[in-house]
Write an enzyme that holds these catalytic residues in place. Structure first.
Site, PDB file in Angstrom:
ATOM      1  N   ASP A 161       0.869  -1.177   0.000  1.00 11.06           N
ATOM      2  CA  ASP A 161       0.000   0.000   0.000  1.00 11.06           C
ATOM      3  C   ASP A 161       0.909   1.230   0.000  1.00 11.06           C
ATOM      4  OD1 ASP A 161      -2.090   1.697   0.144  1.00 11.06           O
ATOM      5  OD2 ASP A 161      -2.676   1.187   2.189  1.00 11.06           O
ATOM      6  N   ASP A 216      -8.602  -5.987   2.203  1.00 15.30           N
ATOM      7  CA  ASP A 216      -7.616  -6.059   3.277  1.00 15.30           C
ATOM      8  C   ASP A 216      -8.238  -5.387   4.482  1.00 15.30           C
ATOM      9  OD1 ASP A 216      -7.101  -3.144   2.309  1.00 15.30           O
ATOM     10  OD2 ASP A 216      -6.022  -3.302   4.205  1.00 15.30           O
ATOM     11  N   CYS A 258     -13.927 -25.671  12.201  1.00 15.66           N
ATOM     12  CA  CYS A 258     -12.673 -25.109  11.704  1.00 15.66           C
ATOM     13  C   CYS A 258     -11.553 -26.143  11.780  1.00 15.66           C
ATOM     14  CB  CYS A 258     -12.296 -23.869  12.530  1.00 15.66           C
ATOM     15  SG  CYS A 258     -10.730 -23.122  12.027  1.00 15.66           S
ATOM     16  N   CYS A 303      -8.227 -25.320  11.529  1.00 18.27           N
ATOM     17  CA  CYS A 303      -6.926 -24.670  11.747  1.00 18.27           C
ATOM     18  C   CYS A 303      -6.153 -25.390  12.851  1.00 18.27           C
ATOM     19  CB  CYS A 303      -7.117 -23.188  12.074  1.00 18.27           C
ATOM     20  SG  CYS A 303      -7.521 -22.824  13.788  1.00 18.27           S
ATOM     21  N   CYS A 356      -7.724 -24.928  16.358  1.00 13.61           N
ATOM     22  CA  CYS A 356      -8.954 -25.670  16.644  1.00 13.61           C
ATOM     23  C   CYS A 356      -8.718 -27.177  16.704  1.00 13.61           C
ATOM     24  CB  CYS A 356     -10.018 -25.338  15.593  1.00 13.61           C
ATOM     25  SG  CYS A 356     -10.658 -23.668  15.789  1.00 13.61           S
ATOM     26  N   HIS A 366      -6.363 -18.687  13.898  1.00  9.61           N
ATOM     27  CA  HIS A 366      -7.768 -19.080  13.723  1.00  9.61           C
ATOM     28  C   HIS A 366      -8.539 -18.034  12.915  1.00  9.61           C
ATOM     29  CE1 HIS A 366     -11.818 -20.444  14.330  1.00  9.61           C
ATOM     30  NE2 HIS A 366     -12.099 -19.185  14.610  1.00  9.61           N
TER      31      HIS A 366
END
Ligand code: ZN
Length: 363
Positions: A76, A252, A290, A292, A295, A321
């Site tokens: 950016d 974003d 989830c 991940c 989790c 997560h």
């Protein structure tokens, strides 16, 4: 459009970009980012320009190698960050005070192009003027005109530079506050300058959601459908799905990572506040749906304990997560588009996430 092809490879859209302002997504490393399914990460040219400086990054092999990240990067320009420092803006450029050492610094559209060429991300953003809302009509108009003049200078300067990272893309930014006519005009005139993609800036800065969506709806149809269309600073599920329905490809926002560090967890049934005492004995995962690493392995009760005693690993595990949630949300959106069921997904998300005015904003 489904995918965006660059010199580095391909990334799917719509997509969410985790924010790594200073060259790191806070608490995560590159391997973590791969594990959460990130395909593109945002870094901020303004911060990297001040610390460690683009020359250091270039000497250490460019931003990808510096960060140890082989997938896509977008820098950016810093228009939004500089804007929050009460800068002096004139036609030539913007003068502001460094947040690091208090020195006065000047950025121009040309200097910001050069900084981002030196950093070497796959996508760089033109410098824009981000107007504080609400603002008088003539102030918003002046922001649009300056952003356009700067976009033209950035385009010319970028094209004139001989040594550029292979295939680096330059995105222009549409401004115009919440005035649909001005948004449309800014979009058309930015497109006339010819960019590789288009950011929609200056939204999600505190205006009501309906005003943001109206401005967005006035913008997106005037941006080419075969170029990435990037809504800057929006990252809440409702904001994302509404924008995807309008044709936005890229997002974003610092909210999912910032919220994680405060114990606010994104789940398939809505938001969960891990600091709530009800989770002290929680034996299950943050979200049973989830996959991940957090989790799969740790209970809500354990994570709540880590958070409560301030163990830094809590911030990392919750960030992993929340970013995995964002990756899944975007994968769901892509699959809904492919199967013609985006409206159904939109209704599901709106039902699950009670709207809050404006939603979490960017920066
Ligand atoms: Zn998880």
């Amino acid at each position: 459009m489904g995918t965006v092809t660059t010199a580095r490879g391909v990334y799917p859209v719509p997509i969410f970009m985790p924010v790594g302002t200073r060259g790191a997504v806070r608490t995560l490393d590159g391997a973590d980012l791969e594990s959460v399914g990130a395909d593109i990460v945002l870094a901020n040219a303004y911060h990297l320009m001040l610390r460690p400086g683009p020359a250091v990054v270039a000497r250490l092999g460019g931003l990808h190698r510096f960060m140890g990240w082989e997938r896509h990067l977008l820098t950016d320009s810093g228009g939004f960050q500089i804007h929050s420092l009460s800068p002096e803006v004139c036609d030539e450029g913007v003068t502001f005070t460094s947040v690091y050492d208090g020195s006065r610094l000047r950025c121009t559209p040309e200097s910001v192009v050069e900084v981002q060429v030196t950093l070497g991300a796959d996508v760089q953003m033109a410098l824009d003027v981000c107007t504080t809302l609400p603002a008088a009509d003539d102030v918003v108009r002046q922001g649009v005109e300056r952003t356009l003049a700067w976009a033209q200078r950035a385009r010319r300067h970028f094209d004139r530079l001989d040594e550029k990272p292979e295939g680096q893309a330059l995105f222009g930014i549409v401004q115009g506050g919440i005035d649909p006519d001005l948004r449309r005009e800014s979009a058309e005139r930015t497109v006339a300058l010819g960019f590789d993609g288009y950011g929609v800036g200056g939204l999600s800065v505190g205006e009501p959601r309906s005003a943001m969506l109206e401005a967005l709806a006035a913008t997106v149809p005037h941006l080419p459908a075969d170029k990435p269309r990037y809504l800057m600073g929006v990252g809440d599920p409702v904001g994302i799905i509404e924008a995807v329905a309008l044709g936005v490809d890229q997002f974003d926002c610092v909210a999912p990572t910032r919220m994680a560090r405060h114990g606010s967890v994104l789940t398939s049934t809505g938001r969960l506040n891990l600091r709530n005492a009800i989770h002290a004995d929680g034996d299950g995962p943050l979200d049973p749906t989830c996959n991940c690493i957090t989790c799969r392995r740790w209970s809500r009760g354990y994570l709540r304990h880590l958070l409560g005693v301030g163990e830094p690993i809590a911030w990392r595990l919750l960030t992993i997560h929340n970013l995995t949630f964002m990756s899944r949300l975007m994968a769901d959106a892509r699959s809904a588009i492919a199967w013609g069921r985006l409206e159904a997904l939109r209704a599901e998300i709106r039902a699950r996430w009670p709207d809050r005015t404006g939603g979490p904003s960017g920066g």
